[in-house]
Enzyme design. Sequence first.
Site, PDB file in Angstrom:
ATOM      1  CG  ASP A   1       0.764  -1.780   7.523  1.00 50.71           C
ATOM      2  OD1 ASP A   1       1.738  -2.513   7.487  1.00 50.71           O
ATOM      3  OD2 ASP A   1       0.870  -0.539   7.630  1.00 50.71           O
TER       4      ASP A   1
ATOM      5  CG  ASP B   1       4.946   2.746   7.087  1.00 49.07           C
ATOM      6  OD1 ASP B   1       4.077   3.099   6.259  1.00 49.07           O
ATOM      7  OD2 ASP B   1       4.694   1.960   8.026  1.00 49.07           O
TER       8      ASP B   1
ATOM      9  CG  HIS C   1      -0.349   0.040   2.539  1.00 49.57           C
ATOM     10  ND1 HIS C   1       0.523  -0.932   2.994  1.00 49.57           N
ATOM     11  CD2 HIS C   1      -0.459   0.942   3.553  1.00 49.57           C
ATOM     12  CE1 HIS C   1       0.897  -0.631   4.237  1.00 49.57           C
ATOM     13  NE2 HIS C   1       0.330   0.504   4.588  1.00 49.57           N
TER      14      HIS C   1
END
Lengths: 310, 310
Positions: free
Chosen positions: B214, B68, B64
Site C-alpha cells: 500500500d 489484510d 507490511h
Amino acid sequence: MSEPIEVVFLGTGGGVPSARRFLPAMALRRGGEWFLFDAGEGVQMRIRQSPLGWAGLRAIFISHLHGDHVLGLPGLLMSIGMAKMEAPLEVFAPRGLQRLIDTVLQVCRVQLPFPVTVRCLENESATILRGSGYRIDAAPLRHRAPCWGFFFREDERPGRFFPEKAQALGVPAGPLYKELQSGRVVELPDGVVVRPADVMGPDRPGRVVAYCTDTLPCRETVQYSLGADLLIHDTTFGEGLEDEARISGHSTAAQAAEIARAAGARRLALTHISARYDADAPLLESARQVFPNSVMAADLLRLSVDAQEA
Amino acid sequence: MSEPIEVVFLGTGGGVPSARRFLPAMALRRGGEWFLFDAGEGVQMRIRQSPLGWAGLRAIFISHLHGDHVLGLPGLLMSIGMAKMEAPLEVFAPRGLQRLIDTVLQVCRVQLPFPVTVRCLENESATILRGSGYRIDAAPLRHRAPCWGFFFREDERPGRFFPEKAQALGVPAGPLYKELQSGRVVELPDGVVVRPADVMGPDRPGRVVAYCTDTLPCRETVQYSLGADLLIHDTTFGEGLEDEARISGHSTAAQAAEIARAAGARRLALTHISARYDADAPLLESARQVFPNSVMAADLLRLSVDAQEA
C-alpha cells in the site's frame, strides 16, 4: 409460530481447503440473531457471499484450536471492526485463543472498536449461553486436541391450539385465543373458566441442531444429539479409510450416519470433507445406506430447520 | 529465448474483501519458480483455484503487517506443511512477523516439516534476493505503517543474434552460433576470430515487474519502477476520494496512472481495490485517461510479461 431457523454452511472442507470447499465454519440463524460455529480461513469471504450481515452476529464458538478451525477469526474480527460495529462479542473456545487474538492484534496494530470476551471451554459439558427461547450447550468430543461439540436447543414450544375445542367451550374467536395460546387462564362472561390445557395439545419439543466436528464416532455425540432435528457431523473420510479416520481423530461417512441413527436424529449433514474427494456421491451414498436422510454440506448451502409438528 | 514470466493475481481487494475480491496476494512465475507477494486471508484458497502448485514456491514477500496483507500466511504455511513439502522457505517482511508466526504455530500446536526463515526488511532500499537470471529489490513506500515495494528485475539478456552477419563472416550454421550467442569468442578453421559483438545487437534490458501497495503516490515508486514492464500499484480509491486516500496512505486510480506515466512503465495493473466499488469501469477509465495501457486486476487474472524486443 416459531422463529425460522436456518443453517448456512460457510466452509465445508477439513484440514486443507479444496477449490470449492473452504475451511470449517457454519452459521445458525434464528430470528434476527446468528451464531458462528468455527472460523476457518476464508470465513469472512463466505459471509460476504452469503445473506449474513455483521449486525446480528451474537456469539462465536470455536470447537478446537487446530488451524483449519480458527485462522479465519482474526480477519473476521478486524473486518467487523472496520464496519464500525460496536456490539460486544463473545467467543467460546478452548484455552489458548486469547493469546492468539492478542498477538495478532498487537502485531497488526489493531484496536477493535467493540469488546471481545473470550470464554474458555472447560472439560465438562455445560450450557454456555442462554438467549430468548434457546440455549447452547457444549460437550467434549473425541479428537486429537481438546475439542467440543455445540448443541443449539430451542425451548419447548406450547402445544398445538385446537380452535374447535375452544369453540365448544364457548370461547369467542379473537383476542382470547391468543391469551390461551400464551398460557394464560381465561374467564368467559358467563363465568366459565377455560385453561390452556383444555384447548391445546401437550408442549412440543424445541428444535435441536448439533454441531459435532472434529471427532471420532463416540457415545457422547449420540447422547447430546438425541432427537436432533439436524446433526452436522465430521465426515473427513469415506469407505476404506477407517484407519486414517481413527488415527487422526475423525469419522467416515458411514460412521457419521451410524451416530445419526443411534441418536434418532431427523436429518444428517456431512461436513469437514477431506480435499481428496472431488465427488460427493460416494460419501453420500455410504451415509445414506445407514441413514437415508443424509445430505452433503457445501459451501454456501442453506438448510432450513423446520419445527416438527406433533 | 527468455523464460516466460507470468503474474497471477490471487487477491485484489484491500482492507476488507468483497464477494469477488479477496485480500492482497499476487504470484509471479518465472520458469519453474514462483514468488508470492503479500498473503492476505484466503490466499491458499485462490492458489488452489489457480494453476500454481506448492513445489515451485521459492520465497514470500510481505509488504507490511496490516491484517489484510498477512493473515493468510499462517494457514498457507500449515497447508504447505500438510502437503509434506520439505524445501526451505524464505519470508521477507517487516519486523514483527516472526512473533505472529511463532504464536500461531504454538497455539495451534503445529510443527512445520520445512524450515521457514523470516528476514526482516530494513529501512533502506536493497537487493534482498538473487536467483539465476534475476534479483528482487525492496524499497520503502509511503503508508501508515512501515511498508515496502518489491521490484523483480531480470538480468540483462544478450542482444539479438543476426545469422546473416555470422554467415558473412564465414561462421557455419550450427554449434558455433550457440557459442557466440552465449558470449564466447570463436576462432574459425581459417584463423578468423569472430566476437559476439560482430554478430549480435546490444544487450537487451531484462524485464521488470514492480509491486507497490500500500502506498501514497510518491517519487520512490517512480524511481524504482522506471521503465517497468508491468507496474502493479495501489488503487484503493477512485475520483473524489483523494482526501480519504491521503489520510489512509493510499492512492486513487488517477494517481496510480500518474506514477506509471512518470516511471515510463509499459503497463499498469490497478489493484487493492476498495470493497466499495462494485463496478470496475469508473476506476479503469480514470486511470486510462492518464495512462492508456492500464488494466484492472481481478482475482485469478493472469498477465504475461513479455520481453520487449529491441
